[in-house]
Scaffold this motif. Structure first.
Motif, PDB file in Angstrom:
ATOM      1  N   UNK A  10       0.842  -1.184   0.000  1.00 17.08           N
ATOM      2  CA  UNK A  10       0.000   0.000   0.000  1.00 17.08           C
ATOM      3  C   UNK A  10       0.877   1.233   0.000  1.00 17.08           C
ATOM      4  N   UNK A  11       0.503   2.220  -0.770  1.00 19.28           N
ATOM      5  CA  UNK A  11       1.247   3.473  -0.785  1.00 19.28           C
ATOM      6  C   UNK A  11       0.314   4.570  -1.267  1.00 19.28           C
ATOM      7  N   UNK A  12       0.437   5.741  -0.653  1.00 25.17           N
ATOM      8  CA  UNK A  12      -0.380   6.883  -1.071  1.00 25.17           C
ATOM      9  C   UNK A  12       0.392   8.165  -0.807  1.00 25.17           C
ATOM     10  N   UNK A  13       0.215   9.116  -1.690  1.00 26.94           N
ATOM     11  CA  UNK A  13       0.819  10.434  -1.529  1.00 26.94           C
ATOM     12  C   UNK A  13      -0.267  11.427  -1.145  1.00 26.94           C
ATOM     13  N   UNK A  14       0.022  12.237  -0.140  1.00 23.97           N
ATOM     14  CA  UNK A  14      -0.912  13.252   0.331  1.00 23.97           C
ATOM     15  C   UNK A  14      -0.214  14.605   0.361  1.00 23.97           C
ATOM     16  N   UNK A  33      12.994  20.143   4.829  1.00 21.65           N
ATOM     17  CA  UNK A  33      12.319  19.409   5.897  1.00 21.65           C
ATOM     18  C   UNK A  33      12.406  17.941   5.520  1.00 21.65           C
ATOM     19  N   UNK A  34      12.865  17.135   6.442  1.00 20.42           N
ATOM     20  CA  UNK A  34      12.890  15.682   6.264  1.00 20.42           C
ATOM     21  C   UNK A  34      12.260  15.072   7.504  1.00 20.42           C
ATOM     22  N   UNK A  35      11.187  14.326   7.291  1.00 23.43           N
ATOM     23  CA  UNK A  35      10.464  13.755   8.429  1.00 23.43           C
ATOM     24  C   UNK A  35      10.138  12.289   8.173  1.00 23.43           C
ATOM     25  N   UNK A  36      10.146  11.517   9.260  1.00 23.38           N
ATOM     26  CA  UNK A  36       9.750  10.115   9.212  1.00 23.38           C
ATOM     27  C   UNK A  36       8.751   9.893  10.338  1.00 23.38           C
ATOM     28  N   UNK A  37       7.633   9.254   9.999  1.00 24.40           N
ATOM     29  CA  UNK A  37       6.596   8.939  10.973  1.00 24.40           C
ATOM     30  C   UNK A  37       6.570   7.432  11.169  1.00 24.40           C
ATOM     31  N   UNK A  38       6.577   6.998  12.426  1.00 23.98           N
ATOM     32  CA  UNK A  38       6.562   5.565  12.712  1.00 23.98           C
ATOM     33  C   UNK A  38       5.300   5.184  13.470  1.00 23.98           C
ATOM     34  N   UNK A  46       6.686   9.383   5.243  1.00 17.57           N
ATOM     35  CA  UNK A  46       7.809  10.311   5.205  1.00 17.57           C
ATOM     36  C   UNK A  46       7.391  11.575   4.471  1.00 17.57           C
ATOM     37  N   UNK A  47       8.078  12.661   4.803  1.00 12.29           N
ATOM     38  CA  UNK A  47       7.816  13.945   4.155  1.00 12.29           C
ATOM     39  C   UNK A  47       9.151  14.614   3.870  1.00 12.29           C
ATOM     40  N   UNK A  48       9.253  15.220   2.691  1.00  9.24           N
ATOM     41  CA  UNK A  48      10.503  15.862   2.298  1.00  9.24           C
ATOM     42  C   UNK A  48      10.206  17.129   1.508  1.00  9.24           C
ATOM     43  N   UNK A  49      10.845  18.201   1.903  1.00  2.00           N
ATOM     44  CA  UNK A  49      10.857  19.441   1.124  1.00  2.00           C
ATOM     45  C   UNK A  49      12.321  19.810   0.991  1.00  2.00           C
ATOM     46  N   UNK A  65       1.075  31.490   8.179  1.00  2.00           N
ATOM     47  CA  UNK A  65       1.544  31.046   6.874  1.00  2.00           C
ATOM     48  C   UNK A  65       0.977  29.665   6.571  1.00  2.00           C
ATOM     49  N   UNK A  66       0.393  29.512   5.388  1.00  2.00           N
ATOM     50  CA  UNK A  66      -0.106  28.207   4.962  1.00  2.00           C
ATOM     51  C   UNK A  66       0.994  27.496   4.188  1.00  2.00           C
ATOM     52  N   UNK A  67       1.261  26.263   4.584  1.00  2.00           N
ATOM     53  CA  UNK A  67       2.334  25.471   4.000  1.00  2.00           C
ATOM     54  C   UNK A  67       1.756  24.120   3.591  1.00  2.00           C
ATOM     55  N   UNK A  68       2.139  23.638   2.436  1.00  2.00           N
ATOM     56  CA  UNK A  68       1.729  22.308   1.991  1.00  2.00           C
ATOM     57  C   UNK A  68       2.921  21.371   2.157  1.00  2.00           C
ATOM     58  N   UNK A  69       2.709  20.312   2.903  1.00  4.18           N
ATOM     59  CA  UNK A  69       3.751  19.327   3.162  1.00  4.18           C
ATOM     60  C   UNK A  69       3.419  18.053   2.390  1.00  4.18           C
ATOM     61  N   UNK A  70       4.251  17.684   1.413  1.00  6.66           N
ATOM     62  CA  UNK A  70       3.998  16.433   0.681  1.00  6.66           C
ATOM     63  C   UNK A  70       4.361  15.238   1.561  1.00  6.66           C
ATOM     64  N   UNK A  71       3.413  14.342   1.739  1.00  4.09           N
ATOM     65  CA  UNK A  71       3.577  13.201   2.638  1.00  4.09           C
ATOM     66  C   UNK A  71       3.368  11.910   1.856  1.00  4.09           C
TER      67      UNK A  71
END
Length: 136
Positions: A10-14, A33-38, A46-49, A65-71
Motif C-alpha cells: 500500500x502506498x499513497x501520496x498526500x 524538511x525531512x520527516x519520518x513517521x513511525x 515520510x515527508x521531504x521538502x 503562513x499556509x504550507x503544503x507538506x507532501x507526505x
C-alpha cells in the motif's frame, strides 16, 4: 498468480496543509524538511521538502503562513494498515515523528533543528483556530 500477492503493498501520496504562526518580527526561510513517521516502531510515512526554487517555504513575520507538506504514506503491510485504521476508528491513533528542519533567519543565521520521537496524536484535531478552511 499467488506470488504476485506476496509483493502487494500500500502506498499513497498526500498534500497535508499546515497553518503555521510566525510571531517573530523577522521572516524565517525553511530550505529543507525531512520527516519520518513511525507506527509500532516501524516507519510508515515520510515527508521531504528540499531547497528547490519552487519548494522553499518562507514563514512571513508576524503572520499565519499556509504550507503544503507532501507526505508519502506506506505501511509495512496490509495488516499494519488495518491496525492503524482500527486505532483511528477507536480514537487511539498515534505516530512518533522524527524530523530535521534547515533554513535561514534574517538572511545570515543558518539553523539546523533535529526533533526525535515527537508524539503525533491523531485522536485530537488540536488547535484549529489558525486554520481558515477548518473553521468554515
Amino acid at each position: 498468480a499467488l506470488s504476485s500477492l506476496a509483493s502487494l503493498s500500500l502506498s499513497a501520496d498526500y498534500d497535508v496543509s499546515l497553518s503555521i504562526h510566525n510571531p517573530n518580527v523577522f521572516d524565517i526561510r525553511v530550505d529543507s524538511v525531512n520527516a519520518v513517521f513511525t507506527y509500532e516502531n516501524i516507519p510508515v510515512a515520510s515527508a521531504h521538502i528540499t531547497g528547490k526554487p519552487n519548494n522553499i517555504v518562507t514563514l512571513r513575520k508576524s503572520s499565519v503562513n499556509d504550507v503544503v507538506l507532501p507526505l508519502t504514506f506506506k505501511p509495512e503491510s496490509i495488516a499494519q494498515a488495518y491496525r492503524m485504521n482500527t486505532d483511528n476508528t477507536n480514537g487511539k491513533l498515534k505516530f512518533s515523528a522524527s524530523f530535521s528542519i534547515k533554513g535561514v533567519v534574517m538572511g545570515f543565521y543558518y539553523f539546523d533543528v533535529e526533533v526525535n520521537d515527537h508524539v503525533v496524536d491523531m485522536s485530537t484535531m488540536g488547535d484549529q483556530s489558525l486554520c481558515a478552511p477548518c473553521n468554515i
